[in-house]
Scaffold this active site. Structure first.
Site, PDB file in Angstrom:
ATOM      1  N   GLU A 140     -10.679   0.041  -5.226  1.00 49.33           N
ATOM      2  CA  GLU A 140      -9.648  -0.830  -4.658  1.00 49.33           C
ATOM      3  C   GLU A 140     -10.178  -2.210  -4.287  1.00 49.33           C
ATOM      4  O   GLU A 140     -11.267  -2.322  -3.690  1.00 49.33           O
ATOM      5  CB  GLU A 140      -9.049  -0.207  -3.396  1.00 49.33           C
ATOM      6  CG  GLU A 140      -8.059   0.882  -3.684  1.00 49.33           C
ATOM      7  CD  GLU A 140      -7.251   1.241  -2.446  1.00 49.33           C
ATOM      8  OE1 GLU A 140      -6.875   0.337  -1.668  1.00 49.33           O
ATOM      9  OE2 GLU A 140      -6.997   2.433  -2.261  1.00 49.33           O
TER      10      GLU A 140
ATOM     11  N   CYS B 265      -4.964   6.111  -4.113  1.00 49.22           N
ATOM     12  CA  CYS B 265      -4.265   4.825  -4.023  1.00 49.22           C
ATOM     13  C   CYS B 265      -2.856   5.051  -4.566  1.00 49.22           C
ATOM     14  O   CYS B 265      -2.682   5.404  -5.736  1.00 49.22           O
ATOM     15  CB  CYS B 265      -5.018   3.774  -4.854  1.00 49.22           C
ATOM     16  SG  CYS B 265      -4.189   2.183  -4.903  1.00 49.22           S
TER      17      CYS B 265
ATOM     18  N   ASN C  27       1.467  -5.299  -5.893  1.00 48.75           N
ATOM     19  CA  ASN C  27       0.054  -5.710  -5.871  1.00 48.75           C
ATOM     20  C   ASN C  27      -0.528  -5.442  -7.265  1.00 48.75           C
ATOM     21  O   ASN C  27       0.050  -4.684  -8.060  1.00 48.75           O
ATOM     22  CB  ASN C  27      -0.727  -4.971  -4.762  1.00 48.75           C
ATOM     23  CG  ASN C  27      -0.692  -3.466  -4.906  1.00 48.75           C
ATOM     24  OD1 ASN C  27       0.104  -2.906  -5.649  1.00 48.75           O
ATOM     25  ND2 ASN C  27      -1.555  -2.779  -4.182  1.00 48.75           N
TER      26      ASN C  27
ATOM     27  N   CYS D  25       0.875  -1.175   0.000  1.00 46.90           N
ATOM     28  CA  CYS D  25       0.000   0.000   0.000  1.00 46.90           C
ATOM     29  C   CYS D  25       0.908   1.220   0.000  1.00 46.90           C
ATOM     30  O   CYS D  25       1.611   1.477   1.000  1.00 46.90           O
ATOM     31  CB  CYS D  25      -0.895  -0.026   1.238  1.00 46.90           C
ATOM     32  SG  CYS D  25      -1.939   1.438   1.353  1.00 46.90           S
TER      33      CYS D  25
ATOM     34  N   THR E  84      -0.099   2.926  -4.862  1.00 43.34           N
ATOM     35  CA  THR E  84       0.375   1.965  -5.867  1.00 43.34           C
ATOM     36  C   THR E  84      -0.413   2.169  -7.159  1.00 43.34           C
ATOM     37  O   THR E  84       0.123   2.054  -8.259  1.00 43.34           O
ATOM     38  CB  THR E  84       0.226   0.514  -5.359  1.00 43.34           C
ATOM     39  OG1 THR E  84      -1.101   0.340  -4.822  1.00 43.34           O
ATOM     40  CG2 THR E  84       1.259   0.164  -4.302  1.00 43.34           C
TER      41      THR E  84
END
Ligand SMILES: N[C@@H](CCC[C@H](N)C(=O)O)C(=O)O
Length: 317
Positions: A247, A256, A190, A105, A258
């Protein structure tokens, strides 16, 4: 619904803090001794916006060697990392608001660093760098004038064959779109699926209260970023992108980190703007900066910078 109350009984008396980084908000738990094991129900209860504190996710700050986390323990042993009581390697145990586990994150790392500093668990002067551990591996944090600059590791295509045509590997449909749109899947540790929209009105009209559908269905789920390239796309050497995100494990969030990195990477590829290394990504919760740094092996490191704030601290009843 009542399970929320019983889930929290075991945590009564625990000190917690609420933090946010460009509106991506987190319940923060300092666990210097590694005594809390927070399960999925407890995370969901704490992150519940009506019955709990409310947050997009929960972050437990714990020395890696005391984390009791399988991923952290494996990284400690396989990568030969050191974490001791005298010199702890701080592990960011991040969970999504629904209780699920995520690898990384980006906004969370900024909130994590700010929290560690406020709790006097680390010392970090402006310009100094700290290394922390996430489930996606080591990340660096540098204190800068605007907040924190995070060394996010490399970005990569989820389907490496796409490196050949750089176009799209998925179709995404969301409420507010007339037809499914092509998208590009990018990993920042991720998974992300980035969808380009033609204009700002389409971005604003999206209804992200419902989860977008992604075809083919990503095996471990994905975060979906809807982006509109800036007009002009590049100004004074800086690329501009607007983004909204749905998300995985949360829903729509105000930001967000990332996702901002993945969005900048996708737009840069689509627009063939490899020469533009700095990108400003505008999200509903503010602005973050993304910088691409070439590496010797041909890959690119990504740096994410932006602010982080602590909102309140208290004790769970
Ligand atoms: N908000 C985060 C990403 C959090 C994890 C994500 N929901 C996932 O499941 O991968 C960020 O700032 O990067």
């Amino acid at each position: 619904m009542p399970h929320h109350f019983s889930a929290l009984d075991a945590l009564a008396g625990t000190p917690v803090t609420k933090a946010h980084a460009t509106g991506n908000d987190f319940v923060m738990l300092a666990d210097a001794d590694g005594r809390y094991s927070v399960d999925a129900d407890q995370v969901a209860a704490l992150c519940d916006r009506h019955l709990g504190i409310g947050g997009d996710g929960l972050i437990r700050a714990v020395p890696a060697h005391r984390s009791h986390d399988a991923a952290a323990e494996e990284l400690l042993s396989t990568a030969g990392l050191s974490s001791t009581d005298e010199a702890p390697l701080w592990f960011m145990d991040y969970r999504n608001g629904d209780g699920s586990i995520a690898e990384m994150c980006g906004n969370g790392v900024r909130a994590f660093a700010h929290f560690l500093l406020a709790e006097e668990l680390i010392a970090l002067e402006e310009g100094q760098e700290l290394t922390i551990l996430t489930r996606a591996g080591l990340r660096t944090v540098r204190k800068v004038a605007e907040g924190y600059a995070i060394g996010m590791g490399i970005w990569s295509f989820i389907d490496p064959e796409l490196a050949q045509n750089n176009a799209s590997d998925a179709l995404v449909m969301a409420r507010g779109l007339e037809d499914p749109r092509p998208a590009l899947s990018i990993s920042m540790g991720n998974p992300h699926t980035v969808v380009a929209l033609p204009e700002a009105e389409t971005l604003e009209a999206l209804d992200l209260t419902e989860k977008p559908t992604v075809d083919p269905v990503p095996p471990h789920g994905t975060n979906v970023e809807f982006v509109v390239p800036g007009e002009p796309l590049v100004e004074d050497g800086v690329g501009h992108v607007r983004m909204r995100v749905h998300e995985r494990g949360v829903g729509e969030t105000m930001s967000c980190g990332t996702g901002a990195c993945a969005a900048a990477a996708a737009v840069r590829v689509w627009a063939a703007q490899d020469g533009v290394d700095t990108w400003a990504v505008q999200v509903p919760g503010g602005d973050v900066m993304v910088r691409f740094i070439p590496r010797q092996d041909g890959a690119e490191d990504v740096e994410l910078s932006g602010p982080a704030e602590l909102v309140m601290s208290g004790t769970l009843r």
